[in-house]
Design an enzyme around this catalytic site. Sequence first.
Site, PDB file in Angstrom:
ATOM      1  N   ASP A   2       0.863  -1.190   0.000  1.00  0.00           N
ATOM      2  CA  ASP A   2       0.000   0.000   0.000  1.00  0.00           C
ATOM      3  C   ASP A   2       0.894   1.233   0.000  1.00  0.00           C
ATOM      4  O   ASP A   2       2.081   1.152   0.361  1.00  0.00           O
ATOM      5  CB  ASP A   2      -0.917   0.019   1.229  1.00  0.00           C
ATOM      6  CG  ASP A   2      -1.892   1.203   1.201  1.00  0.00           C
ATOM      7  OD1 ASP A   2      -2.626   1.345   0.205  1.00  0.00           O
ATOM      8  OD2 ASP A   2      -1.905   2.007   2.148  1.00  0.00           O
ATOM      9  N   SER A   3       0.302   2.370  -0.370  1.00  0.00           N
ATOM     10  CA  SER A   3       1.048   3.623  -0.321  1.00  0.00           C
ATOM     11  C   SER A   3       1.427   3.979   1.118  1.00  0.00           C
ATOM     12  O   SER A   3       2.365   4.730   1.335  1.00  0.00           O
ATOM     13  CB  SER A   3       0.196   4.744  -0.916  1.00  0.00           C
ATOM     14  OG  SER A   3      -0.999   4.869  -0.162  1.00  0.00           O
ATOM     15  N   TYR A  14      -0.700   8.602  -2.487  1.00  0.00           N
ATOM     16  CA  TYR A  14      -0.640   8.385  -3.942  1.00  0.00           C
ATOM     17  C   TYR A  14      -1.851   9.034  -4.637  1.00  0.00           C
ATOM     18  O   TYR A  14      -1.805   9.298  -5.838  1.00  0.00           O
ATOM     19  CB  TYR A  14      -0.669   6.885  -4.248  1.00  0.00           C
ATOM     20  CG  TYR A  14       0.649   6.129  -4.125  1.00  0.00           C
ATOM     21  CD1 TYR A  14       1.752   6.664  -3.460  1.00  0.00           C
ATOM     22  CD2 TYR A  14       0.777   4.866  -4.693  1.00  0.00           C
ATOM     23  CE1 TYR A  14       2.942   5.940  -3.355  1.00  0.00           C
ATOM     24  CE2 TYR A  14       1.958   4.139  -4.600  1.00  0.00           C
ATOM     25  CZ  TYR A  14       3.047   4.687  -3.931  1.00  0.00           C
ATOM     26  OH  TYR A  14       4.209   3.965  -3.841  1.00  0.00           O
ATOM     27  N   GLY A  15      -2.925   9.197  -3.876  1.00  0.00           N
ATOM     28  CA  GLY A  15      -4.212   9.638  -4.452  1.00  0.00           C
ATOM     29  C   GLY A  15      -4.142  10.796  -5.431  1.00  0.00           C
ATOM     30  O   GLY A  15      -4.745  10.743  -6.496  1.00  0.00           O
ATOM     31  N   CYS A  21      -4.119  -1.401  -2.429  1.00  0.00           N
ATOM     32  CA  CYS A  21      -4.260   0.044  -2.585  1.00  0.00           C
ATOM     33  C   CYS A  21      -5.067   0.245  -3.864  1.00  0.00           C
ATOM     34  O   CYS A  21      -4.660  -0.219  -4.938  1.00  0.00           O
ATOM     35  CB  CYS A  21      -2.872   0.667  -2.720  1.00  0.00           C
ATOM     36  SG  CYS A  21      -2.883   2.421  -3.085  1.00  0.00           S
ATOM     37  N   ASN A  22      -6.194   0.934  -3.739  1.00  0.00           N
ATOM     38  CA  ASN A  22      -7.042   1.133  -4.922  1.00  0.00           C
ATOM     39  C   ASN A  22      -6.374   2.030  -5.943  1.00  0.00           C
ATOM     40  O   ASN A  22      -6.512   1.823  -7.147  1.00  0.00           O
ATOM     41  CB  ASN A  22      -8.377   1.754  -4.494  1.00  0.00           C
ATOM     42  CG  ASN A  22      -9.257   0.755  -3.790  1.00  0.00           C
ATOM     43  OD1 ASN A  22      -9.991   0.021  -4.422  1.00  0.00           O
ATOM     44  ND2 ASN A  22      -9.155   0.692  -2.469  1.00  0.00           N
ATOM     45  N   THR A  23      -5.649   3.048  -5.432  1.00  0.00           N
ATOM     46  CA  THR A  23      -5.026   4.001  -6.347  1.00  0.00           C
ATOM     47  C   THR A  23      -3.985   3.281  -7.210  1.00  0.00           C
ATOM     48  O   THR A  23      -3.947   3.455  -8.435  1.00  0.00           O
ATOM     49  CB  THR A  23      -4.386   5.153  -5.538  1.00  0.00           C
ATOM     50  OG1 THR A  23      -5.351   5.627  -4.594  1.00  0.00           O
ATOM     51  CG2 THR A  23      -3.948   6.278  -6.436  1.00  0.00           C
ATOM     52  N   CYS A  83     -11.158   2.790  -0.920  1.00  0.00           N
ATOM     53  CA  CYS A  83      -9.818   3.192  -0.497  1.00  0.00           C
ATOM     54  C   CYS A  83      -9.560   2.429   0.790  1.00  0.00           C
ATOM     55  O   CYS A  83     -10.401   2.427   1.693  1.00  0.00           O
ATOM     56  CB  CYS A  83      -9.746   4.693  -0.253  1.00  0.00           C
ATOM     57  SG  CYS A  83      -8.179   5.206   0.496  1.00  0.00           S
ATOM     58  N   HIS A 119      -7.740   2.942   3.212  1.00  0.00           N
ATOM     59  CA  HIS A 119      -7.612   3.730   4.447  1.00  0.00           C
ATOM     60  C   HIS A 119      -8.973   3.943   5.130  1.00  0.00           C
ATOM     61  O   HIS A 119      -9.030   4.155   6.342  1.00  0.00           O
ATOM     62  CB  HIS A 119      -7.044   5.116   4.128  1.00  0.00           C
ATOM     63  CG  HIS A 119      -5.571   5.164   3.930  1.00  0.00           C
ATOM     64  ND1 HIS A 119      -4.938   4.546   2.883  1.00  0.00           N
ATOM     65  CD2 HIS A 119      -4.593   5.762   4.668  1.00  0.00           C
ATOM     66  CE1 HIS A 119      -3.631   4.791   2.968  1.00  0.00           C
ATOM     67  NE2 HIS A 119      -3.409   5.519   4.039  1.00  0.00           N
TER      68      HIS A 119
HETATM   69  N1  DGL Z   1      -5.069   3.386   0.498  1.00  0.00           N
HETATM   70  C1  DGL Z   1      -4.959   3.845  -0.847  1.00  0.00           C
HETATM   71  C2  DGL Z   1      -6.138   3.383  -1.673  1.00  0.00           C
HETATM   72  O1  DGL Z   1      -6.748   2.360  -1.384  1.00  0.00           O
HETATM   73  C3  DGL Z   1      -4.761   5.288  -1.125  1.00  0.00           C
HETATM   74  C4  DGL Z   1      -4.094   6.162  -0.240  1.00  0.00           C
HETATM   75  C5  DGL Z   1      -3.300   7.239  -0.942  1.00  0.00           C
HETATM   76  O2  DGL Z   1      -3.852   8.205  -1.463  1.00  0.00           O
HETATM   77  O3  DGL Z   1      -2.106   7.083  -0.915  1.00  0.00           O
HETATM   78  O4  DGL Z   1      -6.461   4.040  -2.650  1.00  0.00           O
END
Ligand code: DGL
Length: 273
Positions: A10-11, A42-43, A73-75, A192, A194
């Site tokens: 993950d980020s 990362y978003g 991580c979705n991003t 996301c 988080h």
């Molecule tokens: N947890 C990350 C996700 O699922 C994103 C967090 C980020 O912006 O870094 O997208």
Amino acid sequence: MIKQPIGIFDSGYGGLTVLKEIAARLPQYDYIYLGDNARAPYGPRSFDTVYEYTLQCVRWFFEQGCPLVILACNTASAKALRTIQQNDLPKIDASKRVLGVIRPTTEIIGKFTKTNAVGILATTGTVQSNSYPIEIERFYPEIKVYQEACPMWVPLIENNEHNSPGADYFIKKHIDHLLEGSKEIDTILLACTHYPLLMDKMRQFTPPGITILPQGQVVAESLEGYLLHHPEIEAKCSKNSKISFFTTDSTEDFNDHATIFFGKPVISSHLSL
Ligand code: DGL
């Protein structure tokens, strides 16, 4: 055959909400977690940057011997996964696998909605990629998808400010805005990793009757199915119930924060990329 841990990426801290569920469901395997905290979030970053950072981390997992890496991580799943799977893996090592979190979630979303109206809360990058509407359309063309980007949520969480009164403003604002899209929305997907940390607050600002769906359990269940259907990959995964944690930023900060996401004390090692 040499067996090695499964990599979870993950980020930052978000992927720990996924690892927690994976380790609960599949406790026999070994896992290496890497949070790229030094470069999170990362978003808001461009496709090229998210791809470059994610690929660098995936290569590191491969150097550790991981036969399988999950982008929790979705991003990164939205912006880097396809290129890594199609262009990079064949060149690096075609026997390795990299999986994301979008496919497992979109595959089952239809089981949760009765109105066929689903809300997506995600980072700006995930929303802009349109990955969720595109993937959901493939599995459930009857579902209407409404998306809302919540650019402040990850920084609030990464800075441990998500329980502050200031956070309430941003949580309510984005839920209200999403629900303004349609009165029919009966399922909100936390796209996301988080966001499960905001669950209690989100419930406060969401009308009863709307399901708020985090991804951890869904991804864990999907991984279990994947390993069952891919014995050639499963055979390469080591099983000593050991988890190691790595962060690209301060290990003290990581150890302090990670417990909230993982639910247990965490001791991390530093990684310079
Ligand atoms: N947890 C990350 C996700 O699922 C994103 C967090 C980020 O912006 O870094 O997208």
